[in-house]
Design an enzyme around this catalytic site. Sequence first.
Site, PDB file in Angstrom:
ATOM      1  N   LEU A 104       0.823  -1.213   0.000  1.00 37.64           N
ATOM      2  CA  LEU A 104       0.000   0.000   0.000  1.00 37.64           C
ATOM      3  C   LEU A 104       0.856   1.262   0.000  1.00 37.64           C
ATOM      4  O   LEU A 104       0.462   2.296  -0.506  1.00 37.64           O
ATOM      5  CB  LEU A 104      -0.895   0.030   1.249  1.00 37.64           C
ATOM      6  CG  LEU A 104      -2.002  -1.013   1.328  1.00 37.64           C
ATOM      7  CD1 LEU A 104      -2.643  -0.996   2.715  1.00 37.64           C
ATOM      8  CD2 LEU A 104      -3.052  -0.751   0.261  1.00 37.64           C
ATOM      9  N   GLU A 106       4.918   3.010   1.675  1.00 39.30           N
ATOM     10  CA  GLU A 106       6.081   2.840   2.547  1.00 39.30           C
ATOM     11  C   GLU A 106       6.430   4.174   3.174  1.00 39.30           C
ATOM     12  O   GLU A 106       6.514   5.196   2.490  1.00 39.30           O
ATOM     13  CB  GLU A 106       7.279   2.324   1.732  1.00 39.30           C
ATOM     14  CG  GLU A 106       8.483   2.068   2.590  1.00 39.30           C
ATOM     15  CD  GLU A 106       9.564   1.260   1.884  1.00 39.30           C
ATOM     16  OE1 GLU A 106       9.398   0.993   0.674  1.00 39.30           O
ATOM     17  OE2 GLU A 106      10.552   0.918   2.552  1.00 39.30           O
ATOM     18  N   GLY A 107       6.609   4.172   4.469  1.00 42.49           N
ATOM     19  CA  GLY A 107       6.999   5.386   5.182  1.00 42.49           C
ATOM     20  C   GLY A 107       8.346   5.187   5.839  1.00 42.49           C
ATOM     21  O   GLY A 107       9.038   4.201   5.587  1.00 42.49           O
ATOM     22  N   GLY A 108       8.703   6.116   6.688  1.00 40.80           N
ATOM     23  CA  GLY A 108       9.993   6.057   7.354  1.00 40.80           C
ATOM     24  C   GLY A 108      10.148   4.847   8.250  1.00 40.80           C
ATOM     25  O   GLY A 108      11.258   4.438   8.568  1.00 40.80           O
ATOM     26  N   VAL A 112       3.895  -0.925   4.235  1.00 44.74           N
ATOM     27  CA  VAL A 112       2.516  -1.221   4.650  1.00 44.74           C
ATOM     28  C   VAL A 112       1.866  -2.064   3.555  1.00 44.74           C
ATOM     29  O   VAL A 112       1.870  -1.676   2.376  1.00 44.74           O
ATOM     30  CB  VAL A 112       1.695   0.072   4.851  1.00 44.74           C
ATOM     31  CG1 VAL A 112       0.311  -0.252   5.401  1.00 44.74           C
ATOM     32  CG2 VAL A 112       2.414   1.039   5.793  1.00 44.74           C
ATOM     33  N   ASP A 228       2.794  14.442  15.049  1.00 45.92           N
ATOM     34  CA  ASP A 228       3.113  14.072  13.671  1.00 45.92           C
ATOM     35  C   ASP A 228       1.923  14.326  12.756  1.00 45.92           C
ATOM     36  O   ASP A 228       1.622  13.539  11.868  1.00 45.92           O
ATOM     37  CB  ASP A 228       3.537  12.600  13.619  1.00 45.92           C
ATOM     38  CG  ASP A 228       4.514  12.326  12.477  1.00 45.92           C
ATOM     39  OD1 ASP A 228       5.009  13.298  11.867  1.00 45.92           O
ATOM     40  OD2 ASP A 228       4.774  11.147  12.195  1.00 45.92           O
TER      41      ASP A 228
HETATM   42  N1  LIG Z   1      -4.602   1.636   7.685  1.00 46.35           N
HETATM   43  C1  LIG Z   1      -4.245   1.880   6.404  1.00 46.35           C
HETATM   44  N2  LIG Z   1      -5.095   1.597   5.399  1.00 46.35           N
HETATM   45  C2  LIG Z   1      -4.739   1.843   4.119  1.00 46.35           C
HETATM   46  N3  LIG Z   1      -3.559   2.349   3.736  1.00 46.35           N
HETATM   47  C3  LIG Z   1      -2.658   2.643   4.694  1.00 46.35           C
HETATM   48  C4  LIG Z   1      -2.952   2.412   6.087  1.00 46.35           C
HETATM   49  N4  LIG Z   1      -1.875   2.799   6.812  1.00 46.35           N
HETATM   50  C5  LIG Z   1      -0.973   3.256   5.920  1.00 46.35           C
HETATM   51  N5  LIG Z   1      -1.426   3.147   4.642  1.00 46.35           N
HETATM   52  C6  LIG Z   1      -0.728   3.516   3.413  1.00 46.35           C
HETATM   53  O1  LIG Z   1       0.651   3.318   3.587  1.00 46.35           O
HETATM   54  C7  LIG Z   1       1.366   4.533   3.340  1.00 46.35           C
HETATM   55  C8  LIG Z   1       2.568   4.579   4.231  1.00 46.35           C
HETATM   56  O2  LIG Z   1       2.153   4.863   5.536  1.00 46.35           O
HETATM   57  P1  LIG Z   1       3.186   5.188   6.697  1.00 46.35           P
HETATM   58  O3  LIG Z   1       2.385   5.704   7.831  1.00 46.35           O
HETATM   59  O4  LIG Z   1       4.030   4.014   6.937  1.00 46.35           O
HETATM   60  O5  LIG Z   1       4.156   6.283   6.101  1.00 46.35           O
HETATM   61  P2  LIG Z   1       3.959   7.827   5.830  1.00 46.35           P
HETATM   62  O6  LIG Z   1       2.903   8.368   6.755  1.00 46.35           O
HETATM   63  O7  LIG Z   1       3.730   8.016   4.360  1.00 46.35           O
HETATM   64  O8  LIG Z   1       5.349   8.408   6.177  1.00 46.35           O
HETATM   65  P3  LIG Z   1       5.976   8.663   7.605  1.00 46.35           P
HETATM   66  O9  LIG Z   1       6.893   7.551   7.860  1.00 46.35           O
HETATM   67  O10 LIG Z   1       6.665   9.947   7.459  1.00 46.35           O
HETATM   68  O11 LIG Z   1       4.840   8.695   8.608  1.00 46.35           O
HETATM   69  C9  LIG Z   1       0.334   5.630   3.574  1.00 46.35           C
HETATM   70  O12 LIG Z   1       0.626   6.794   2.863  1.00 46.35           O
HETATM   71  C10 LIG Z   1      -0.954   4.989   3.081  1.00 46.35           C
HETATM   72  O13 LIG Z   1      -1.062   5.157   1.697  1.00 46.35           O
END
Ligand SMILES: Nc1ncnc2c1ncn2[C@@H]1O[C@H](COP(=O)(O)OP(=O)(O)OP(=O)(O)O)[C@@H](O)[C@H]1O
Length: 427
Positions: A104, A106-108, A112, A228
């Site tokens: 879906l 990838e974040g820091g 996901v 955040d």
């Molecule tokens: N519960 C969820 N349902 C659907 N998609 C999700 C969910 N949680 C995260 N995602 C998807 O995964 C992506 C990555 O989320 P994640 O929170 O890991 O990183 P981020 O918020 O983009 O970056 P950071 O690490 O700076 O917080 C999100 O942008 C979203 O598209």
Amino acid sequence: MKIDTKTKKPQEQWKPFTARYCCSADDHHANFGSMSSKKPSSKNLTAPAQMPSFRKLSFSDSSLRSTSGRLNEDLAQTFAGDLHDFQLSELRGATQNFAAHFLLGEGGFGRVHKGYLEEGLKPGLKSQPAAVKLLNIEGLQGHREWLAEVIFLGQLRHPNLVKLIGYCCEDEERLLVYEFMPRGSLENHLFKRMSVCLPWATRLKIAIGAAKGLAFLHGAEKPVIYRDFKASNILLDSDFNAKLSDFGLAKMGPEGSNTHVTTRVMGTYGYAAPEYVNTGHLTTKSDIYSFGVVLLEFLTGRRAMDRSRAEHEQSLVDWTRPYLMSSRKMRCIMDPRFAGQYSIRGAREMGLLAQQCVSLNPKDRPKMPAIIETLENIQNLRDMAITNGQWPVTPKNSRNDNSVGKGRRQNSLGCRSAAVAASPRTK
Ligand SMILES: Nc1ncnc2c1ncn2[C@@H]1O[C@H](COP(=O)(O)OP(=O)(O)OP(=O)(O)O)[C@@H](O)[C@H]1O
Ligand SMILES: [Mg+2]
């Protein structure tokens, strides 16, 4: 880039949890910049039933450093009935072994994946789609944020906070299992090139939902500072209801007579409040600043920080500041993708609200209930720019960009508009 009017008083007290390390993930975080790219009160916010009420947890230093087995015992005991304790093999099965086509985002903190939880996988668990986040656990930092997330989201329940279904702690692996949010993050809708323009009314709905989530966190006798707040942490369900996610940086508010919590500076460039960045002093007003930045993103369709733009346009707060004073000026910075389909008064009021939120003096920033009331009032305004003959603002020879800058042409409405290509909108 991640760096790390009458408000009714809460009716119920909530007990802070005592896990020394669980709510202070920052203690071992890298400093700012060192991490990769994170009116009266609204009635339903202050209802006693919705006030956060933490149970007292007693994770010890040793349980933090201890084996996953020991920690699992602690967590299972604490969250029995609230969170499911998954095995890695169960989550592998749910995500087709973390297949690439189930990714879906990838974040820091890691990747996901979408997954599907089958009925009977765990006692009492209904079949449902889920989002499974695998933490990148290099170092202690990932683990601490994982644990903070489990502890905060294990206890906080609200329609505008993403629901944590469970977790997995197996050897070195740390995973989190959330309700699946079909429309992903606000960031994807607001900034991605291929995305359909989010209409004005939808942006307002999202802003109000996110504000209610934040108000819930702030609205207790002992508030939670989210730390955040940003577009990528606002997730959307199929009806564009907003839910806050990512509590890895969340922090309990100050205790006793203290006015702030002192922490290492964590957060995300462009969203973090200047006084917090400069001093490490954290208050709920830091979240209000970030909220104001997101309001500016709603208005302009631009990112909080965009290094691909001209220097004076990189920081959204700095770039928009001179334009938030009047409707006439506001038109120059509105997201061109609205194509006039926004309320003129509403935009102005949202601009003023954003301006208050990003005030340099934290005391000048409004509180969440007042913010919600203002946004709800804006929802009723119907004076759309297009029907009032105030659109378009873009001159014929410019591209679809709302750049405004020195030495650039002025159109008939007095907006200086860049006759250059729109800057790419990349993360
Ligand atoms: N519960 C969820 N349902 C659907 N998609 C999700 C969910 N949680 C995260 N995602 C998807 O995964 C992506 C990555 O989320 P994640 O929170 O890991 O990183 P981020 O918020 O983009 O970056 P950071 O690490 O700076 O917080 C999100 O942008 C979203 O598209
Ligand atoms: Mg996130």
